[in-house]
Design a protein around this motif. Structure first.
Motif, PDB file in Angstrom:
ATOM      1  N   LEU A 441      25.967  -3.649  77.063  1.00 16.50           N
ATOM      2  CA  LEU A 441      27.135  -4.319  77.617  1.00 16.50           C
ATOM      3  C   LEU A 441      28.177  -4.510  76.766  1.00 16.50           C
ATOM      4  O   LEU A 441      29.468  -4.941  77.188  1.00 16.50           O
ATOM      5  CB  LEU A 441      26.979  -5.318  79.010  1.00 16.50           C
ATOM      6  CG  LEU A 441      25.906  -5.084  79.894  1.00 16.50           C
ATOM      7  CD1 LEU A 441      25.546  -6.096  80.995  1.00 16.50           C
ATOM      8  CD2 LEU A 441      26.692  -3.759  80.690  1.00 16.50           C
ATOM      9  N   LYS A 442      27.641  -5.251  75.685  1.00 16.15           N
ATOM     10  CA  LYS A 442      28.666  -5.773  74.721  1.00 16.15           C
ATOM     11  C   LYS A 442      28.010  -5.328  73.248  1.00 16.15           C
ATOM     12  O   LYS A 442      26.818  -5.311  72.981  1.00 16.15           O
ATOM     13  CB  LYS A 442      28.709  -7.316  74.837  1.00 16.15           C
ATOM     14  CG  LYS A 442      29.830  -7.772  73.677  1.00 16.15           C
ATOM     15  CD  LYS A 442      29.600  -9.217  73.629  1.00 16.15           C
ATOM     16  CE  LYS A 442      30.359  -9.858  72.840  1.00 16.15           C
ATOM     17  NZ  LYS A 442      30.705 -11.695  72.923  1.00 16.15           N
ATOM     18  N   ARG A 571      23.916   2.732  82.582  1.00 18.32           N
ATOM     19  CA  ARG A 571      25.184   2.221  82.958  1.00 18.32           C
ATOM     20  C   ARG A 571      24.905   1.460  84.384  1.00 18.32           C
ATOM     21  O   ARG A 571      23.953   1.666  85.027  1.00 18.32           O
ATOM     22  CB  ARG A 571      26.171   3.143  83.574  1.00 18.32           C
ATOM     23  CG  ARG A 571      26.740   4.376  82.354  1.00 18.32           C
ATOM     24  CD  ARG A 571      27.575   3.521  81.378  1.00 18.32           C
ATOM     25  NE  ARG A 571      27.849   4.446  80.149  1.00 18.32           N
ATOM     26  CZ  ARG A 571      27.388   4.733  79.255  1.00 18.32           C
ATOM     27  NH1 ARG A 571      26.027   3.839  79.036  1.00 18.32           N
ATOM     28  NH2 ARG A 571      27.875   5.096  78.364  1.00 18.32           N
ATOM     29  N   LEU A 572      25.696   0.119  84.553  1.00 21.55           N
ATOM     30  CA  LEU A 572      25.246  -0.819  85.406  1.00 21.55           C
ATOM     31  C   LEU A 572      25.030  -0.192  87.040  1.00 21.55           C
ATOM     32  O   LEU A 572      26.196   0.311  87.437  1.00 21.55           O
ATOM     33  CB  LEU A 572      26.032  -2.063  85.704  1.00 21.55           C
ATOM     34  CG  LEU A 572      26.106  -2.980  84.594  1.00 21.55           C
ATOM     35  CD1 LEU A 572      26.835  -4.198  84.765  1.00 21.55           C
ATOM     36  CD2 LEU A 572      24.379  -3.679  84.537  1.00 21.55           C
ATOM     37  N   PRO A 573      24.060  -0.279  87.606  1.00 23.46           N
ATOM     38  CA  PRO A 573      23.853   0.091  89.288  1.00 23.46           C
ATOM     39  C   PRO A 573      24.350  -0.781  89.982  1.00 23.46           C
ATOM     40  O   PRO A 573      24.517  -0.757  91.173  1.00 23.46           O
ATOM     41  CB  PRO A 573      22.356   0.674  89.281  1.00 23.46           C
ATOM     42  CG  PRO A 573      21.787  -0.259  88.356  1.00 23.46           C
ATOM     43  CD  PRO A 573      22.734  -0.452  86.980  1.00 23.46           C
ATOM     44  N   TYR A 601      30.499  -2.679  88.399  1.00 25.12           N
ATOM     45  CA  TYR A 601      29.554  -1.565  88.692  1.00 25.12           C
ATOM     46  C   TYR A 601      29.972  -0.432  87.552  1.00 25.12           C
ATOM     47  O   TYR A 601      31.098   0.082  87.233  1.00 25.12           O
ATOM     48  CB  TYR A 601      29.510  -1.048  90.112  1.00 25.12           C
ATOM     49  CG  TYR A 601      28.889   0.199  90.548  1.00 25.12           C
ATOM     50  CD1 TYR A 601      27.406   0.124  90.766  1.00 25.12           C
ATOM     51  CD2 TYR A 601      29.457   1.530  90.170  1.00 25.12           C
ATOM     52  CE1 TYR A 601      26.800   1.298  91.211  1.00 25.12           C
ATOM     53  CE2 TYR A 601      28.692   2.636  90.401  1.00 25.12           C
ATOM     54  CZ  TYR A 601      27.410   2.647  90.848  1.00 25.12           C
ATOM     55  OH  TYR A 601      26.446   3.708  91.265  1.00 25.12           O
ATOM     56  N   GLY A 602      29.045   0.157  87.013  1.00 17.33           N
ATOM     57  CA  GLY A 602      29.106   1.462  86.170  1.00 17.33           C
ATOM     58  C   GLY A 602      29.519   1.214  84.605  1.00 17.33           C
ATOM     59  O   GLY A 602      29.642   1.911  83.682  1.00 17.33           O
ATOM     60  N   ALA A 603      29.352  -0.371  84.399  1.00 16.57           N
ATOM     61  CA  ALA A 603      29.766  -0.586  83.161  1.00 16.57           C
ATOM     62  C   ALA A 603      28.590  -0.308  82.102  1.00 16.57           C
ATOM     63  O   ALA A 603      27.316  -0.362  82.251  1.00 16.57           O
ATOM     64  CB  ALA A 603      29.922  -2.369  82.740  1.00 16.57           C
ATOM     65  N   GLY A 604      28.842   0.309  80.827  1.00 12.87           N
ATOM     66  CA  GLY A 604      27.970   0.511  79.868  1.00 12.87           C
ATOM     67  C   GLY A 604      28.319   1.058  78.637  1.00 12.87           C
ATOM     68  O   GLY A 604      29.629   1.800  78.898  1.00 12.87           O
TER      69      GLY A 604
END
Length: 619
Positions: A441-442, A571-573, A601-604
């Motif tokens: 994420l970071k 990726r965040l579900p 949602y979907g971040a990555g």
């Protein structure tokens, strides 16, 4: 003693299950499952028919010991199988795969002592991941270990879901587990809900696709002797819990739809029915103030709800399979000194026999976690329940057994178990998936880690670090610190399973935040969080130089991801809320509904390329 195979005058081999020396139609392997089930149904006593309608918990004991009572009640395996004609059991922990195979074979021999030799169907909750809650999900044990379903969704590769399904099918069948009480296809719409990790996503399209792939992988194009029959749950969707509480417990009995989003939760069940799921399990919850097509839905537990089961599921959605209730809807229990009330939400005032009657009237076929055959027999004797109604459910249940090939051979090859269950190829595939599901994420540039990076660890087993990085014992000597945390919960122990069901606030304790802050003041911190639920990572976001989350990953798999040995592609579900205030202000039935989430949602992120190629899976 296992009954030998017989041969009829035409040279057809069959199992003479009723011992009459004749190949009856239900014993004839050449006939279709529907014909065999119909023939057998006509031969059964009413007690045998009623026994088919129960799927209860069975503790795995010593192979061949059929006369030791369960810790959960006075009944022995012989009491259940021969005395009550019950032949569906949900299996919990067992010492090893080899032990399970031996025990199940002995249990199938016991089943041959019943009048018509009806084989046992052994069922299991999910057991290929990291979570452990004896009433809901089991850690992997002997099987290959994979990320939880939400981790599979994080990877975003349908082919991998199919690979996992095939692996799970192979390992289940090898030990005699022929029914899966999953997939769980609820939408993770309330970030607090305890069971979201075993769902796929907050996205209905993703959940529908991946749930269908899991069903198709476990069952095949149709049920056969190599299939595992699936039970999709929890109809009509379990994520929209009031205050995120779990309906195993009285405070969590209600589902609410303030966003008017009931239909989206239903979508994965439409897909599961299209995929051919063998069974569907209604949830414990009752819906508050729910209108469907102008009809006010009765505020009773979903399995008690005739409109939801008979009208919506059967008539509108066209489901013709088995409706299996969730566990323990009728009987109050005390387990290990803790109360465990029946999940008879909305019908608490009814007697046990009235609850059974209402479940039949709603449309249930099989009762989970119960063994009260006496109540069904009493309803039949009184005329409050018809034999025709019992026959309709018993026939559905029998046909699944025939389709699974259990009547022709319910036994497993004990010698083959060690080469299938937890095989090197299955473990390697699971390990890779764990690493790939890690979601970055970071990253300010500290990742990927290099072999010469000096790393101080907290919450990581130093023995798995080896030469992927340079491990140091003192943070003063380190270039970075690697810290692993798990999303917090509010400890509870009022009811059985309460302590294992992680609920309540998603805020990390002040002392944990302070510990990471102090560490970050001395050196860069890489923070990894196990997302049992959608934790509030806001306090850590500015402290850490890198933030990753996982959905079940060993220390070895995490290091493979952080070094780029196995590039993470998660990726965040789900979304990660910014605060508990945002969670409390959101609609529990609307996915990804919190204001200004910390990570959407979907971040990555993807890591910069690396030349690392060797994975170091801990064995």
């Amino acid at each position: 003693m296992r009954r030998p195979t017989s041969t009829n005058d035409d040279g057809v081999q069959y199992r003479d299950l009723n011992g009459n020396g004749v190949m009856d139609p239900y014993e004839d392997p050449r006939l279709d499952s529907a014909s065999r089930a119909k023939d057998l149904l006509e031969r059964l006593s009413i007690e045998e028919k009623v026994g088919l309608l129960f799927n209860t918990v069975m503790v795995v004991g010593e192979p061949g010991d059929h006369d030791t009572a369960s810790p959960f009640g006075p009944e022995t395996p012989r009491d259940f199988v021969v005395g009550q004609s019950i032949n569906h059991f949900n299996i919990g922990r067992f010492p090893s795969a080899e032990h399970m195979a031996r025990w199940q074979n002995c249990m199938q021999e016991l089943a041959e002592l019943a009048p018509h030799g009806i084989p046992i169907t052994f069922a299991t909750d999910p057991r290929h991941g990291f979570a452990q809650n004896d009433g809901m999900v089991f850690a992997t044990g002997s099987f290959s270990q994979w990320p939880e379903p939400m981790g599979l969704a994080a990877i975003g590769d349908p082919a991998l879901v199919s690979e996992f399904a095939e692996t799970a099918r192979s390992e289940y069948v090898a030990v005699g587990l022929r029914a899966a009480i999953h997939p769980q296809i609820d939408l993770a719409s309330d970030p607090r809900w305890a069971r979201q990790l075993q769902s796929f996503s907050s996205n209905s399209a993703v959940t529908s696709e991946y749930g269908s792939l899991l069903i198709e992988g476990l069952q095949g194009q149709k049920l056969s002797s190599t299939s595992v029959a699936c039970t999709a749950k929890h109809f009509p969707g379990g994520g929209a819990q009031e205050d995120g509480e779990d309906p195993h417990f009285p405070q969590g009995k209600a589902q609410v739809y303030p966003g008017g989003n009931f239909e989206e939760h239903l979508a994965p069940f439409r897909a599961a029915i299209a995929a051919g799921t063998s069974a569907i399990m209604p949830y414990y919850s009752l819906a508050k103030d729910l209108l469907i097509d102008g009809v006010a839905v009765e505020e009773v537990g979903f399995a008690y709800n005739k409109y939801l089961i008979s009208t919506l599921l059967r008539e509108d959605l066209g489901f013709t399979g088995v409706v299996l209730t969730d566990w323990q809807l009728v009987t109050d229990l005390e387990v290990f000194g803790l109360p465990f009330p029946a999940k008879a939400w909305g019908v608490e005032h009814l007697s046990r026999i009235e609850r059974v009657e209402k479940l039949f009237d709603a449309g249930a076929d099989q009762f989970g976690g119960e063994s009260c055959t006496d109540l069904v027999l009493e309803l039949l004797a009184s005329g409050r329940l018809s034999q025709k109604r019992v026959d309709a459910s018993a026939l559905k249940v029998l046909q699944v057994k025939f389709e699974l090939g259990l009547f022709d051979n319910p036994y497993v090859d004990e010698n083959a178990v060690a080469t299938i269950v937890g095989s090197e190829s299955f473990r390697a595939a699971g390990h890779r998936a764990q690493a790939e599901a890690v979601t970055v994420l970071k990253n300010t540039g500290v990742l990927p880690l290099r072999a010469d990076t000096r790393v101080y660890v907290e919450g990581v087993n130093p023995e798995v670090v080896d030469d992927r990085v340079t491990l140091v014992d003192d943070k003063k000597d380190a270039d970075v610190a690697l810290v692993r945390l798990t999303v917090p919960y509010e400890p509870r122990n009022e009811y059985f399973l309460d302590a294992m069901t992680h609920q309540g606030s998603l805020d990390f304790p002040d002392e944990e935040v302070a510990r990471v802050r102090a560490l970050a003041a001395e050196l860069p911190v890489i923070l990894d969080v196990y997302l049992e639920r959608a934790g509030i990572l806001t306090p850590f976001d500015e402290l850490a130089e890198a933030v990753t989350v996982n959905f079940g990953a060993s220390d070895a798999a995490l290091l493979d991801a952080l070094t780029g040995t196995i590039p993470p592609r998660g990726r965040l579900p789900i979304e990660l809320p910014r605060s508990m205030a945002a969670v409390e202000a959101s609609h529990p039935d609307v996915p990804n509904d919190t204001k200004d989430p910390l990570y959407r949602y979907g971040a990555g992120l993807s890591l910069p390329s690396t030349s690392r190629r060797e994975s170091r899976m801990l064995t």
